[in-house]
Scaffold this motif. Structure first.
Motif, PDB file in Angstrom:
ATOM      1  N   LEU A   1      -4.743  -4.688  -8.482  1.00 60.77           N
ATOM      2  CA  LEU A   1      -4.266  -3.470  -7.841  1.00 60.77           C
ATOM      3  C   LEU A   1      -5.432  -2.490  -7.746  1.00 60.77           C
TER       4      LEU A   1
ATOM      5  N   VAL B   1      -2.843   3.717  -3.297  1.00 63.03           N
ATOM      6  CA  VAL B   1      -2.714   2.499  -4.086  1.00 63.03           C
ATOM      7  C   VAL B   1      -2.577   1.335  -3.112  1.00 63.03           C
TER       8      VAL B   1
ATOM      9  N   SER C   1      -0.965 -10.807  -4.428  1.00 63.40           N
ATOM     10  CA  SER C   1      -0.649 -10.854  -5.851  1.00 63.40           C
ATOM     11  C   SER C   1      -1.772 -11.495  -6.660  1.00 63.40           C
TER      12      SER C   1
ATOM     13  N   GLN D   1      -2.648  -3.220  -2.905  1.00 68.34           N
ATOM     14  CA  GLN D   1      -2.797  -4.557  -3.471  1.00 68.34           C
ATOM     15  C   GLN D   1      -2.758  -5.519  -2.291  1.00 68.34           C
TER      16      GLN D   1
ATOM     17  N   SER E   1       0.842  -1.185   0.000  1.00 65.56           N
ATOM     18  CA  SER E   1       0.000   0.000   0.000  1.00 65.56           C
ATOM     19  C   SER E   1       0.882   1.242   0.000  1.00 65.56           C
TER      20      SER E   1
END
Length: 121
Positions: free
Chosen positions: A89, A80, A85, A82, A42
């Protein structure tokens, strides 16, 4: 006398840092950017603002219109994140927007567009 020119404070970027130390090069093929699937990335950043002023092409340039993104205690912010994985995003931005025109008769700025916060997701 002439007032000294105030330089804006530099924008310091916020680095992307995992919430736990990243395991680089471990055997998981689903990990991206060296982050294990159960880790979170983040970042939050802000820009104080950007103003663009359109001047007249007369012999003595006068201000006509001014567009402002952020400013006056309302910075442009970007976040931002995520979660892993395996998930996409996520990005979110808040951009305060205003536009005003210069009323030469009253020697003041008047709103062309009322100030508003634009949310981008």
């Amino acid at each position: 006398g002439i007032a000294p020119l105030e330089m804006p404070q530099p924008c310091v970027p916020t680095p992307l840092t995992p919430t736990k130390p990243a395991a680089l090069g471990t055997g998981s093929s689903s990990a991206s950017v060296g982050v294990a699937p159960d880790e979170q990335l983040s970042a939050i950043g802000s820009i104080p603002g950007v103003e663009v002023t359109l001047l007249s092409a007369d012999r003595l340039p006068l201000p006509l219109v001014q567009l402002a993104l952020g400013g006056e205690g309302q910075p442009i912010t970007v976040a931002v994140e995520q979660a892993s994985s395996a998930l996409p995003l996520l990005a979110e931005a808040c951009v305060p927007l205003s536009a005003r025109w210069h009323n030469a008769g009253l020697l003041c700025w008047e709103p062309l567009i009322e100030p508003a916060d634009i949310q981008l997701k």
